[in-house]
Design an enzyme around this catalytic site. Structure first.
Site, PDB file in Angstrom:
ATOM      1  N   SER A  42      -8.764 -78.478  11.938  1.00  0.00           N
ATOM      2  CA  SER A  42      -8.834 -78.332  13.382  1.00  0.00           C
ATOM      3  C   SER A  42     -10.171 -77.703  13.740  1.00  0.00           C
ATOM      4  O   SER A  42     -10.847 -77.129  12.876  1.00  0.00           O
ATOM      5  CB  SER A  42      -7.682 -77.451  13.884  1.00  0.00           C
ATOM      6  OG  SER A  42      -7.822 -77.143  15.259  1.00  0.00           O
ATOM      7  N   ARG A  43     -10.538 -77.768  15.003  1.00  0.00           N
ATOM      8  CA  ARG A  43     -11.748 -77.073  15.448  1.00  0.00           C
ATOM      9  C   ARG A  43     -11.514 -75.567  15.500  1.00  0.00           C
ATOM     10  O   ARG A  43     -12.455 -74.795  15.609  1.00  0.00           O
ATOM     11  CB  ARG A  43     -12.168 -77.591  16.828  1.00  0.00           C
ATOM     12  CG  ARG A  43     -12.695 -79.019  16.807  1.00  0.00           C
ATOM     13  CD  ARG A  43     -12.959 -79.556  18.186  1.00  0.00           C
ATOM     14  NE  ARG A  43     -11.739 -79.651  18.991  1.00  0.00           N
ATOM     15  CZ  ARG A  43     -11.683 -80.158  20.210  1.00  0.00           C
ATOM     16  NH1 ARG A  43     -12.786 -80.623  20.776  1.00  0.00           N
ATOM     17  NH2 ARG A  43     -10.538 -80.203  20.868  1.00  0.00           N
ATOM     18  N   HIS A  85     -11.714 -90.554  18.707  1.00  0.00           N
ATOM     19  CA  HIS A  85     -11.398 -91.327  17.507  1.00  0.00           C
ATOM     20  C   HIS A  85     -12.640 -91.908  16.835  1.00  0.00           C
ATOM     21  O   HIS A  85     -12.749 -91.898  15.606  1.00  0.00           O
ATOM     22  CB  HIS A  85     -10.435 -92.465  17.849  1.00  0.00           C
ATOM     23  CG  HIS A  85      -9.053 -92.002  18.185  1.00  0.00           C
ATOM     24  ND1 HIS A  85      -8.056 -92.850  18.598  1.00  0.00           N
ATOM     25  CD2 HIS A  85      -8.494 -90.766  18.161  1.00  0.00           C
ATOM     26  CE1 HIS A  85      -6.956 -92.164  18.824  1.00  0.00           C
ATOM     27  NE2 HIS A  85      -7.202 -90.899  18.572  1.00  0.00           N
ATOM     28  N   LYS A 103      -3.517 -94.786  17.917  1.00  0.00           N
ATOM     29  CA  LYS A 103      -3.826 -95.691  18.987  1.00  0.00           C
ATOM     30  C   LYS A 103      -3.812 -94.930  20.311  1.00  0.00           C
ATOM     31  O   LYS A 103      -3.163 -93.878  20.398  1.00  0.00           O
ATOM     32  CB  LYS A 103      -2.853 -96.890  19.003  1.00  0.00           C
ATOM     33  CG  LYS A 103      -1.457 -96.506  19.470  1.00  0.00           C
ATOM     34  CD  LYS A 103      -0.561 -96.165  18.355  1.00  0.00           C
ATOM     35  CE  LYS A 103       0.754 -95.581  18.727  1.00  0.00           C
ATOM     36  NZ  LYS A 103       0.825 -94.166  18.907  1.00  0.00           N
ATOM     37  N   ASP A 184      -2.832 -95.369  26.716  1.00  0.00           N
ATOM     38  CA  ASP A 184      -1.774 -94.587  26.084  1.00  0.00           C
ATOM     39  C   ASP A 184      -0.471 -95.362  25.943  1.00  0.00           C
ATOM     40  O   ASP A 184       0.207 -95.267  24.926  1.00  0.00           O
ATOM     41  CB  ASP A 184      -1.508 -93.314  26.894  1.00  0.00           C
ATOM     42  CG  ASP A 184      -2.214 -92.112  26.303  1.00  0.00           C
ATOM     43  OD1 ASP A 184      -1.642 -91.493  25.394  1.00  0.00           O
ATOM     44  OD2 ASP A 184      -3.338 -91.819  26.740  1.00  0.00           O
TER      45      ASP A 184
END
Length: 340
Positions: A42-43, A85, A103, A184
């Site tokens: 993670s960041r 992505h 996706k 989405d």
């Protein structure tokens, strides 16, 4: 050893890039079905450690760069929001890792092609995480269509409508974060239409936009050479039964609520009589099947399968580019010029 039943022998090691809701769903399905989840990145190291503790993961990295550099990782699952992505997948591929990318695969077809080209050049797998494609009921539906059970397919009808958060600052409503119903939610029925009928010859689309400038609801007609059609729609502020049908000259297939999940379906003859009723309970949520396919490809030394080859992922993104062109929806990623 080739496994195609949604399980793993655990020899291929996974890294999870991102710690959001969808990352948790995928990780849970991996852990419950014998997959080895080796690390998460993670960041924020705090977020990564919390996720690792929750799901029993050995290593927590405080950056995406550290995750993809981890020598104990073979595959990276990209679970960030779709505007990220492209960057995240290229990072992992350049580190020599296979990728399973949520996706919508990217923001547009150009970004998708970048990922596919890099993966191919490196002999790595880049698979779109369209989990529905790999579910047992979808495998059976393809078999029935190929066998001619419903005759010539004339029409595909599929919806994905949900009542989702309406806060203007929410990711789904923010153009800067790739918001809107199409990317989405619409990705599901659009991918289904491609699965059954292939790439359309023409697309006609219409949408209603939100106050924040994203598509609140979108509908499209796909026209195919030979006369077949697909009718697809999506909406982010009103829910529906979310059923799907495949209609042929000799009958139809009715997929129950919610069709993109592992649910039953019924095959009807033209007179309405039941030809087949399919019910196969699936353990976990069902996201393990796409992971099993990716591992199968790695073991076979292949970079493309038949259920969802990379070229089809790019074509699906191109179709959504065309829908967005028609409804007047653009994103920052569309303005990026190669080499700039």
């Amino acid at each position: 050893m080739t496994l195609s039943n949604g399980t793993s022998d655990g020899t291929i090691r996974w890294g999870i890039l991102g710690t959001g809701f969808i990352a948790g769903l995928q990780t849970k399905d991996l852990k419950e079905n014998g997959f080895t989840v080796q690390a998460v990145g993670s960041r924020s190291l705090e977020s990564s450690k919390g996720f690792a503790e929750q799901y029993g993961i050995a290593t927590a990295h405080g950056s995406y760069e550290d995750l993809v550099a981890d020598p104990l990782i073979d595959v990276v699952y990209i679970a960030t929001p779709h505007p990220m992505h492209h960057e995240n997948a290229l990072l992992a591929l350049n580190a020599g890792k296979h990728v399973l990318v949520e996706k919508s695969f990217t923001m547009n077809a150009r970004e998708a092609q970048d990922i596919v080209d890099l993966a191919e050049s490196k002999g790595l797998v880049a698979l779109e995480a369209m989990w529905t494609r790999f579910l047992p009921h979808m495998i059976r539906i393809r078999e029935l269509i190929a066998a001619g059970t419903i005759g010539e397919v004339r029409k595909v009808v599929a919806s994905h409508n949900q009542s989702l958060p309406q806060d203007p600052a929410h990711r789904l409503n923010d153009p800067a974060l790739g918001g809107g119903a199409l990317l989405d939610l619409g990705i599901y029925p659009i991918s289904f239409a491609f699965d059954i009928l292939g790439t359309p010859a023409a697309i006609r689309a219409s949408a209603t936009m939100s106050a924040t400038g994203v598509d609140r609801q979108t509908a499209a007609i796909f026209d195919y050479d030979g006369g077949a059609q697909a009718l697809v729609d999506c909406e982010l502020d009103a829910a529906s039964a979310n059923r799907a049908m495949v209609i042929g000259t000799e009958g139809w297939i009715d997929i129950e609520h919610t069709w993109y999940n592992p649910v039953p379906f019924t095959v009807h003859a033209v007179d309405g009589s039941v030809v087949e009723r399919y019910e196969q309970p699936v353990g976990s949520r069902g996201m393990q099947f796409q992971a099993s396919e990716l591992e199968r490809l790695i073991r076979a030394g292949e970079t493309a399968g038949t259920i969802l080859p990379p070229g089809e992922t790019v074509a699906i993104m191109a179709a959504m580019d065309e829908i967005r062109r028609q409804i007047g929806l653009s994103y920052e990623a569309d303005a990026v010029v190669e080499g700039k």
